[in-house]
Design a protein around this motif. Structure first.
Motif, PDB file in Angstrom:
ATOM      1  N   UNK A   5       0.833  -1.213   0.000  1.00  0.00           N
ATOM      2  CA  UNK A   5       0.000   0.000   0.000  1.00  0.00           C
ATOM      3  C   UNK A   5       0.862   1.256   0.000  1.00  0.00           C
ATOM      4  N   UNK A   6       1.969   1.209   0.704  1.00  0.00           N
ATOM      5  CA  UNK A   6       2.882   2.343   0.743  1.00  0.00           C
ATOM      6  C   UNK A   6       3.524   2.559  -0.624  1.00  0.00           C
ATOM      7  N   UNK A   7       3.886   1.468  -1.281  1.00  0.00           N
ATOM      8  CA  UNK A   7       4.462   1.558  -2.627  1.00  0.00           C
ATOM      9  C   UNK A   7       3.440   2.181  -3.577  1.00  0.00           C
ATOM     10  N   UNK A  10       3.047   5.903  -3.015  1.00  0.00           N
ATOM     11  CA  UNK A  10       4.191   6.639  -3.535  1.00  0.00           C
ATOM     12  C   UNK A  10       4.139   6.741  -5.058  1.00  0.00           C
ATOM     13  N   UNK A  11       3.771   5.659  -5.719  1.00  0.00           N
ATOM     14  CA  UNK A  11       3.646   5.666  -7.178  1.00  0.00           C
ATOM     15  C   UNK A  11       2.590   6.678  -7.616  1.00  0.00           C
ATOM     16  N   UNK A  12       1.454   6.681  -6.943  1.00  0.00           N
ATOM     17  CA  UNK A  12       0.365   7.600  -7.294  1.00  0.00           C
ATOM     18  C   UNK A  12       0.744   9.061  -7.052  1.00  0.00           C
ATOM     19  N   UNK A  13       1.421   9.318  -5.960  1.00  0.00           N
ATOM     20  CA  UNK A  13       1.741  10.704  -5.602  1.00  0.00           C
ATOM     21  C   UNK A  13       2.909  11.280  -6.386  1.00  0.00           C
ATOM     22  N   UNK A  18       6.963   1.617 -10.110  1.00  0.00           N
ATOM     23  CA  UNK A  18       6.816   0.765  -8.922  1.00  0.00           C
ATOM     24  C   UNK A  18       8.202   0.315  -8.429  1.00  0.00           C
ATOM     25  N   UNK A  19       9.074  -0.045  -9.358  1.00  0.00           N
ATOM     26  CA  UNK A  19      10.421  -0.504  -8.974  1.00  0.00           C
ATOM     27  C   UNK A  19      11.195   0.610  -8.270  1.00  0.00           C
ATOM     28  N   UNK A  82      15.091  10.466  -7.504  1.00  0.00           N
ATOM     29  CA  UNK A  82      15.012   9.010  -7.357  1.00  0.00           C
ATOM     30  C   UNK A  82      14.941   8.331  -8.720  1.00  0.00           C
ATOM     31  N   UNK A  83      14.116   8.859  -9.596  1.00  0.00           N
ATOM     32  CA  UNK A  83      13.951   8.255 -10.918  1.00  0.00           C
ATOM     33  C   UNK A  83      15.275   8.196 -11.676  1.00  0.00           C
TER      34      UNK A  83
END
Length: 103
Positions: A5-7, A10-13, A18-19, A82-83
């Protein structure tokens, strides 16, 4: 293991993959108070200078990335760093350099 759920949150925000979200959360989970204290010390008077070669490489990578230069310029600073696996100071420097190119 990173909580799914935390992942997802973070992806949505942030719009990162995902990785990348999983890698960031795993790295954050590895931090200890001692490591955070060491990392938070400024290297210079208020910020560390970005490596010009890293800045150019970041811009080139963003030009080839599906999210493009718009993500580099306007994406959340942490998500961009990060990306592209660079320091946030490099993101700032790349944004400044691209701003000068537009002038």
């Amino acid at each position: 293991m990173v909580e799914p759920k935390l992942v997802e949150e973070l992806v949505l925000r942030t719009g990162v993959s995902r990785a990348d979200a999983e890698a960031m959360l795993a790295a954050l989970g590895d931090l200890t108070p001692e490591r955070v204290s060491q990392a938070s010390r400024p290297a210079g008077p208020w910020r560390e200078a970005a490596d010009p070669h890293e800045v150019e490489a970041l811009i080139a990578a963003a030009e080839q990335h599906p999210l493009g230069l718009d993500f580099l310029l306007h994406g959340d600073q942490a998500a961009v760093a990060i990306t592209f696996q660079v320091h946030a100071f490099s993101v700032d420097a790349a944004r400044e350099r691209l701003g000068r190119r537009a002038d």
